[in-house]
Design an enzyme around this catalytic site. Structure first.
Site, short mmCIF file in Angstrom:
data_model
loop_
_atom_site.label_atom_id
_atom_site.label_comp_id
_atom_site.label_asym_id
_atom_site.label_seq_id
_atom_site.Cartn_x
_atom_site.Cartn_y
_atom_site.Cartn_z
CD GLN A 165 1.83 -9.07 6.04
OE1 GLN A 165 0.63 -8.83 6.06
NE2 GLN A 165 2.53 -9.22 4.94
CG HIS A 176 2.46 -3.93 9.40
ND1 HIS A 176 2.20 -5.25 9.13
CD2 HIS A 176 2.35 -3.27 8.22
CE1 HIS A 176 1.96 -5.38 7.82
NE2 HIS A 176 2.03 -4.20 7.26
CD GLN A 209 -3.05 0.70 2.28
OE1 GLN A 209 -3.19 -0.43 2.73
NE2 GLN A 209 -3.81 1.70 2.68
NE ARG A 212 -2.74 -7.70 5.17
CZ ARG A 212 -1.95 -6.66 4.88
NH1 ARG A 212 -2.38 -5.73 4.03
NH2 ARG A 212 -0.76 -6.54 5.44
CB SER A 217 2.90 -4.55 3.95
OG SER A 217 1.71 -4.42 4.70
CG LEU A 218 -1.32 -5.29 -0.61
CD1 LEU A 218 -2.52 -6.17 -0.39
CD2 LEU A 218 -1.68 -3.96 -1.22
#
Length: 318
Positions: free
Chosen positions: A252, A203, A20, A122, A97-98
């Protein structure tokens, strides 16, 4: 487009996928127009969500594209469309991440349909975990991890390092007041700290409710063993079985992204060329700060394909 070739020794090729923040209106459109494989990806993503995600990628509006629940499936679909249009072999994968979901689609762990639906949820869960305004993130530059971790531990309230992106670039997140206090103390210590325009403290441990909600969805989906190693954010280690992949994706959400450590691990294990597949060049920029000698090339559209294919061939030929 910047291309940095690896040193002349035969090595592994890693495909890496952005997260993102890399989104931009118009992303994926050239691939959609020129590649049947890319068109199929966007059509499949639209059908999976029951809405024209592709139109949002191609036309915006930007404010709607920036909403977390939209950004996550949009970036994933664009990355996978470019991956399939490029049609090149890779040895290992990773995502920031994503981007780890894109990596798993590439590795065959997850179907595109399941991945698109999962990241939509998510994004919703992460947004809903902390009331708007109560959480924040800040980018910290010119500070090593020891200093950042110490100051986060010292200030009142909850603030934590959540992205170890590269040497001297760490993102912190947590309660808004605590993030502001840590940023001020880091500036006093000679670092640069800038608040990020995000809507939640991604996170951080404040995301635990989102992780638990996501676990239910992840457990309901069939995962396959990855066909190539997937280096996961939460451990900076490769996973090669479905169970480990599921567990890493859930953890995560509320744990730090160990991107610098993941890149160093891949290099230690033989990767000499990193191919960034998806919108933007964020990961290529981070790679240059982590290891200037590692080969890197970014693929944001069809105009980048020839150069990427040449770089891959050179890496394989040694």
């Amino acid at each position: 487009m910047e291309i940095v070739l690896c040193t002349p020794s035969m090595g592994k090729v890693a495909f890496v996928f952005p997260g993102q923040g890399s989104q931009t209106v118009g992303m994926g459109f050239e691939a959609y127009e020129s590649s049947p494989a890319a068109r199929d990806v966007f059509d499949e993503a639209d059908a999976a969500l029951g809405e024209p995600l592709s139109r949002l990628c191609f036309e915006g509006p930007e404010e709607e594209l920036k909403l977390t629940a939209n950004t996550q499936p949009a970036v994933l679909a664009t990355s996978v469309a470019l991956l399939r249009a490029l049609d090149e072999r890779f040895d290992v994968v990773a995502g920031h991440s994503l981007g780890e979901y894109s990596a798993h689609v590439a590795a065959g762990t997850l179907s595109l349909v399941d991945a698109v639906r999962l990241v939509r949820k998510r994004g919703q869960y992460m947004q809903e975990a902390v009331p708007y305004g109560e959480g924040a993130m800040a980018a910290v530059l010119k500070a090593d991890r020891t200093l950042v971790e110490r100051i986060c531990a010292e200030v009142p309230g909850l603030v934590e390092p959540v992205n170890y992106n590269s040497p001297q670039q760490i993102v912190i997140a947590g309660e808004t007041e605590a993030v502001g206090s840590a940023g001020a103390k880091l500036k006093e210590a000679g670092a640069r700290a800038t608040m990020l325009p995000v809507s939640a403290p991604f996170h951080s441990s404040l995301m635990e409710p989102a992780a638990e909600r996501l676990r239910v969805d992840v457990d309901s989906i069939a995962f396959s063993d990855p066909q190539v190693p997937v280096y996961v954010n939460v451990d900076a280690e490769p996973v090669t079985n479905a169970g480990a992949a599921k567990d890493a994706l859930v953890r995560q959400v509320s744990r730090p992204v160990l991107w610098e450590q993941s890149v160093r691990k891949m290099i230690d294990e033989g990767v000499t060329l990193f191919v960034e597949v998806g919108p933007g060049r964020v990961l290529s920029g981070l790679l240059a700060r982590i290891d200037k000698g590692a080969g890197r090339v970014s693929v944001q559209g069809p105009s980048d394909f020839d150069a990427a294919k040449a770089a891959i061939a050179d890496a394989r030929a040694g």
